[in-house]
Design a protein around this motif. Structure first.
Motif, mmCIF file in Angstrom:
data_model
loop_
_atom_site.group_PDB
_atom_site.id
_atom_site.type_symbol
_atom_site.label_atom_id
_atom_site.label_comp_id
_atom_site.label_asym_id
_atom_site.label_seq_id
_atom_site.Cartn_x
_atom_site.Cartn_y
_atom_site.Cartn_z
ATOM 1 N N SER A 233 1.158 -1.350 -0.352
ATOM 2 C CA SER A 233 -0.023 0.191 0.047
ATOM 3 C C SER A 233 0.683 1.208 0.311
ATOM 4 O O SER A 233 0.586 2.252 0.304
ATOM 5 N N HIS A 234 2.287 0.881 -0.115
ATOM 6 C CA HIS A 234 2.732 2.167 -0.322
ATOM 7 C C HIS A 234 4.223 2.408 -1.093
ATOM 8 O O HIS A 234 4.459 1.155 -1.775
ATOM 9 N N ALA A 235 3.914 3.124 -1.941
ATOM 10 C CA ALA A 235 5.026 3.970 -3.274
ATOM 11 C C ALA A 235 6.619 3.148 -2.867
ATOM 12 O O ALA A 235 6.691 4.296 -1.569
ATOM 13 N N LEU A 236 7.215 3.381 -2.832
ATOM 14 C CA LEU A 236 9.098 3.276 -2.635
ATOM 15 C C LEU A 236 9.399 4.498 -2.651
ATOM 16 O O LEU A 236 8.856 5.590 -3.545
ATOM 17 N N PRO A 237 10.431 5.266 -2.069
ATOM 18 C CA PRO A 237 10.346 6.263 -1.240
ATOM 19 C C PRO A 237 11.145 7.579 -2.939
ATOM 20 O O PRO A 237 11.213 8.434 -2.873
ATOM 21 N N ASN A 238 11.317 6.238 -3.494
ATOM 22 C CA ASN A 238 12.573 7.156 -5.008
ATOM 23 C C ASN A 238 11.676 6.546 -6.250
ATOM 24 O O ASN A 238 12.063 6.550 -7.603
ATOM 25 N N ALA A 239 10.432 6.482 -6.069
ATOM 26 C CA ALA A 239 9.739 6.143 -7.070
ATOM 27 C C ALA A 239 9.117 6.880 -8.213
ATOM 28 O O ALA A 239 9.143 6.746 -9.695
ATOM 29 N N ASP A 240 9.897 8.620 -8.176
ATOM 30 C CA ASP A 240 9.198 9.111 -9.021
ATOM 31 C C ASP A 240 10.405 9.419 -9.547
ATOM 32 O O ASP A 240 10.919 10.630 -10.162
ATOM 33 N N ASP A 241 11.455 8.814 -9.715
ATOM 34 C CA ASP A 241 13.283 9.554 -10.220
ATOM 35 C C ASP A 241 13.138 8.784 -11.246
ATOM 36 O O ASP A 241 12.244 7.503 -11.739
ATOM 37 N N PRO A 242 13.330 9.639 -12.234
ATOM 38 C CA PRO A 242 12.819 9.404 -13.726
ATOM 39 C C PRO A 242 13.958 8.355 -14.420
ATOM 40 O O PRO A 242 13.347 8.108 -15.326
ATOM 41 N N LEU A 243 14.583 8.259 -13.547
ATOM 42 C CA LEU A 243 15.800 7.346 -14.731
ATOM 43 C C LEU A 243 15.268 5.929 -14.207
ATOM 44 O O LEU A 243 14.851 5.124 -13.037
ATOM 45 N N LYS A 244 14.937 5.098 -15.652
ATOM 46 C CA LYS A 244 14.168 4.182 -15.153
ATOM 47 C C LYS A 244 15.276 2.876 -15.137
ATOM 48 O O LYS A 244 16.046 2.443 -15.899
ATOM 49 N N PRO A 245 15.184 2.211 -14.162
ATOM 50 C CA PRO A 245 15.954 0.673 -14.128
ATOM 51 C C PRO A 245 16.195 0.234 -15.704
ATOM 52 O O PRO A 245 15.177 -0.252 -16.954
ATOM 53 N N ALA A 246 17.223 0.092 -16.204
ATOM 54 C CA ALA A 246 17.637 -1.044 -18.152
ATOM 55 C C ALA A 246 16.379 -2.107 -17.745
ATOM 56 O O ALA A 246 16.605 -3.277 -16.449
ATOM 57 N N PRO A 247 15.572 -3.147 -18.565
ATOM 58 C CA PRO A 247 14.844 -3.899 -18.288
ATOM 59 C C PRO A 247 15.688 -5.207 -17.685
ATOM 60 O O PRO A 247 16.630 -6.104 -18.630
ATOM 61 N N GLY A 248 15.305 -6.253 -17.747
ATOM 62 C CA GLY A 248 16.554 -7.148 -16.412
ATOM 63 C C GLY A 248 16.862 -7.123 -15.218
ATOM 64 O O GLY A 248 17.700 -8.204 -14.737
ATOM 65 N N THR A 249 16.740 -5.648 -14.981
ATOM 66 C CA THR A 249 17.459 -5.405 -14.069
ATOM 67 C C THR A 249 16.405 -6.060 -12.775
ATOM 68 O O THR A 249 15.107 -6.210 -12.729
ATOM 69 N N ARG A 250 17.051 -6.640 -11.182
ATOM 70 C CA ARG A 250 16.763 -7.502 -10.809
ATOM 71 C C ARG A 250 15.768 -6.566 -9.606
ATOM 72 O O ARG A 250 15.852 -5.167 -9.618
ATOM 73 N N PRO A 251 14.723 -6.693 -8.826
ATOM 74 C CA PRO A 251 14.109 -5.923 -8.795
ATOM 75 C C PRO A 251 14.033 -5.519 -6.937
ATOM 76 O O PRO A 251 15.187 -5.432 -6.824
ATOM 77 N N GLU A 252 14.394 -3.489 -7.716
ATOM 78 C CA GLU A 252 15.200 -3.082 -6.413
ATOM 79 C C GLU A 252 14.793 -3.128 -4.865
ATOM 80 O O GLU A 252 15.635 -2.980 -4.085
ATOM 81 N N ASP A 437 23.469 -6.713 -14.403
ATOM 82 C CA ASP A 437 21.989 -8.024 -14.665
ATOM 83 C C ASP A 437 21.246 -8.046 -15.855
ATOM 84 O O ASP A 437 21.101 -8.749 -16.225
ATOM 85 N N THR A 438 21.910 -6.841 -16.572
ATOM 86 C CA THR A 438 21.188 -6.949 -17.517
ATOM 87 C C THR A 438 22.243 -6.619 -19.182
ATOM 88 O O THR A 438 22.187 -4.790 -19.024
ATOM 89 N N VAL A 439 22.319 -6.986 -20.356
ATOM 90 C CA VAL A 439 22.094 -6.027 -21.292
ATOM 91 C C VAL A 439 21.073 -5.964 -22.436
ATOM 92 O O VAL A 439 21.039 -7.768 -22.498
#
Ligand SMILES: Nc1nc2c(c(=O)[nH]1)N[C@H]1C(S)=C(S)[C@@H](COP(=O)(O)O)O[C@H]1N2
Ligand SMILES: [Mo]
Length: 542
Positions: A233-252, A437-439
């Motif tokens: 029920s809570h968003a993570l504190p950095n939810a609106d960081d514009p930098l999105k993880p590269a697809p395939g990166t492990r869950p933060e 984690d990912t290329v």
């Protein structure tokens, strides 16, 4: 010598092994249904504590290298399973040896049942005793478990002796041919029945045990809804960081069920909240006995996103996870106990015999050192230390006891805790590490007329934080990656680097610089004794 091959020690070993299967199956079923101890796990846990550290290390390396060779997904879960299988194999091997001894003995005497009972007890009694000494996970009363274990092994021995009698029986000399043939026929029928009976007991016992140990409802259906966690029920504190993880990166943020698990127990200690207190004693003015509710309600709770890593995590390994921990500062609990002026150290003891010692000045200086009772807003899972564990920033997991039962304030340092006595680094400060984690060759990004390949992963340097991450390709120039805001100053950082796409075979490497400006060590070093170092590398065929 032997009347026939069927009564040799070799036959005894085979019979011992054959009868081990139903014995272990029944012990397992009883453990599941009645909560008695499972002797193979007690033996294994005991060995893990008494064997020299170098031998244990060799064993762990062996298991981990097999897991790596088989390319299994979840190292800590696979390793636990491997340990459990090894434990069962070990007891089966002991029973084969005991079977050989029994058959050898029986050549000399007539008192078959007695000999069987004695050999069964010689194996069973020490195991029963180990269950009393070491087991922390069984629900049944220790003496009941012990009596049951001893009886079950005794029955194994008596059954072995009974089989011997059938196998060794031979027609008296001079028996005419037809009668001798009946002997042989009877024996064959006996062997078939024995095989059938052992197979039936084994399959039914193990099958029922496996079925009942699984939480209902049956496989495939969704589990009965667990209590929702904080993150539901809570968003993570950095939810609106514009930098999105590269697809395939492990869950933060690692879901609790996916958090790695490492400890010295085949089954985790099962502590009952109603019986549990945290004892704070020793060189204090005011000894404490705190219940879990005292800790939850009597102190200001502290919430902290924390990355925990095992010192045995190889570069690029999965023995590292990030959760939201809740607890109380160790300092607050110590203050209430009021250590005497000469009480310089806090010796923390766990239900499984694990321990750790730390200077009280550390706890005074760093309020993040916490006694934690919740992950993701829920009580700690049994395997992660219910009801209480400690968090000490910047140190590997080996310094952070789960299942805490007491804190003794003392004036002696003694040694640096459980794994230090087994030869691991006394300080165990986390080494800076970075991982690709990912290329993400399947998720190319168009940037104007350039096509980019997202590359990404994590970097971690304990509470020192991460200042920079750099990536290079085919040993070329190092380029800076972009960093996502971390969940807190004590978690890993997600990085991303979008590389101008070119077809071909490439070797990507990553390195990091910690918050204090120190570069990650690039020389490769194994996990022993103070944590792995070296560059992580990933090949990609683009
Ligand atoms: N009581 C106890 N605490 C323990 C251990 C243990 O064996 N017994 N293992 C330690 C090690 S080596 C690690 S890496 C962490 C792992 O915690 P986790 O299983 O919750 O990830 O627990 C630490 N605390
Ligand atoms: Mo660990």
């Amino acid at each position: 010598m032997y009347r026939n091959l069927r009564s040799t020690p070799l036959a005894g070993a085979l019979v011992g092994g054959l009868l081990a299967a139903p014995l272990l199956a029944v012990l397992y079923l009883a453990a599941v249904v009645a909560g008695t101890t499972f002797p193979p796990f007690d033996l294994f846990d005991w060995l893990a504590r008494v064997l020299p550290g170098s031998l244990i290390r060799a064993g762990i390396n062996f298991i981990v290298s097999i897991i790596a060779a088989l390319n299994l997904e979840d190292t800590s879960r696979s390793a636990k399973t491997a340990e459990q299988v090894l434990a069962v194999v070990l007891v089966a091997a002991i029973l084969m040896f005991a079977g050989a001894v029994l058959f050898a003995l029986l050549r000399y005497g007539r008192r078959e049942r007695l000999a069987g009972a004695v050999v069964g007890l010689v194996v069973g009694l020490p195991l029963a005793l180990l269950g009393i000494i070491i087991n922390t996970s069984a629900a049944a009363l220790p003496p009941i478990s012990a009596i049951w274990t001893a009886t079950a092994f005794l029955a194994w021995g008596v059954a072995g002796a009974w089989v011997y009698r059938w196998l060794a029986a031979a027609p008296p000399p001079g028996t005419p041919e037809p009668a001798a043939a009946v002997y042989a026929l009877d024996r064959r029928r006996f062997l078939v029945q024995l095989g059938g009976a052992t197979a039936t007991i084994t399959v039914v016992g193990a099958g029922l045990g496996a079925l009942l140990s699984r939480p209902l409802p049956a496989d495939g259906e969704p589990q009965a809804a667990a209590a929702p966690g904080w993150s539901d029920s809570h968003a993570l504190p950095n939810a609106d960081d514009p930098l999105k993880p590269a697809p395939g990166t492990r869950p933060e943020f690692t879901p609790v069920r996916d958090h790695y698990r490492i400890d010295v127990n085949a089954l985790p200690p099962a502590l009952d909240e109603a019986d549990w207190t945290l004892s704070v004693f020793g060189l204090v003015d005011n000894p404490l006995e705190l219940t879990l509710d005292d800790l939850r309600a009597g102190f200001e709770p502290l919430h902290q996103f924390i990355t925990l890593s095992c010192i045995s995590n190889p570069v690029g390994g999965d023995l590292i996870s990030t959760q939201r921990w809740t607890g109380v500062p160790l300092r607050a609990v110590l203050d209430r106990a009021a250590p005497l002026i000469n009480g310089g150290y806090a010796l923390i003891r766990s239900a499984d015999g694990f321990d750790e010692i730390l200077p009280i000045t550390d706890a005074r200086r760093d309020e993040r050192i916490m006694l934690a009772y919740a992950w993701d807003g829920l009580p700690l899972p049994t395997e992660h230390g219910f009801p209480l564990r400690i968090y000490i920033p910047n140190l590997y997991g080996m310094k952070q006891p789960k299942w805490i039962v007491s804190i003794e304030v003392t004036d002696r340092y003694e040694d640096g805790g459980y794994w230090v006595r087994k030869g691991w680094d006394e300080v165990a400060r986390v080494k800076s590490t970075s991982v690709i984690d990912t290329v993400a060759a399947g998720d190319l990004v168009q940037d104007g007329d350039r096509t980019l390949v997202p590359v990404g992963g994590i970097a971690y340097a304990g509470s020192r934080g991460i200042r920079a991450v750099e990536v290079r390709v085919n040993e070329g120039e190092w380029f800076p990656a972009q960093l996502r805001a971390p969940l807190s100053e004590t978690t890993w950082v997600i990085w991303r680097y979008d590389w101008p796409f070119q077809a071909g075979e490439y070797r990507f490497e990553v390195r990091c610089i910690d918050g204090g400006g120190a570069a990650q060590r690039e020389e490769r070093h194994d996990v022993y004794p103070s944590g792995a170092t070296g560059l992580h590398m990933r090949r990609a065929n683009l």
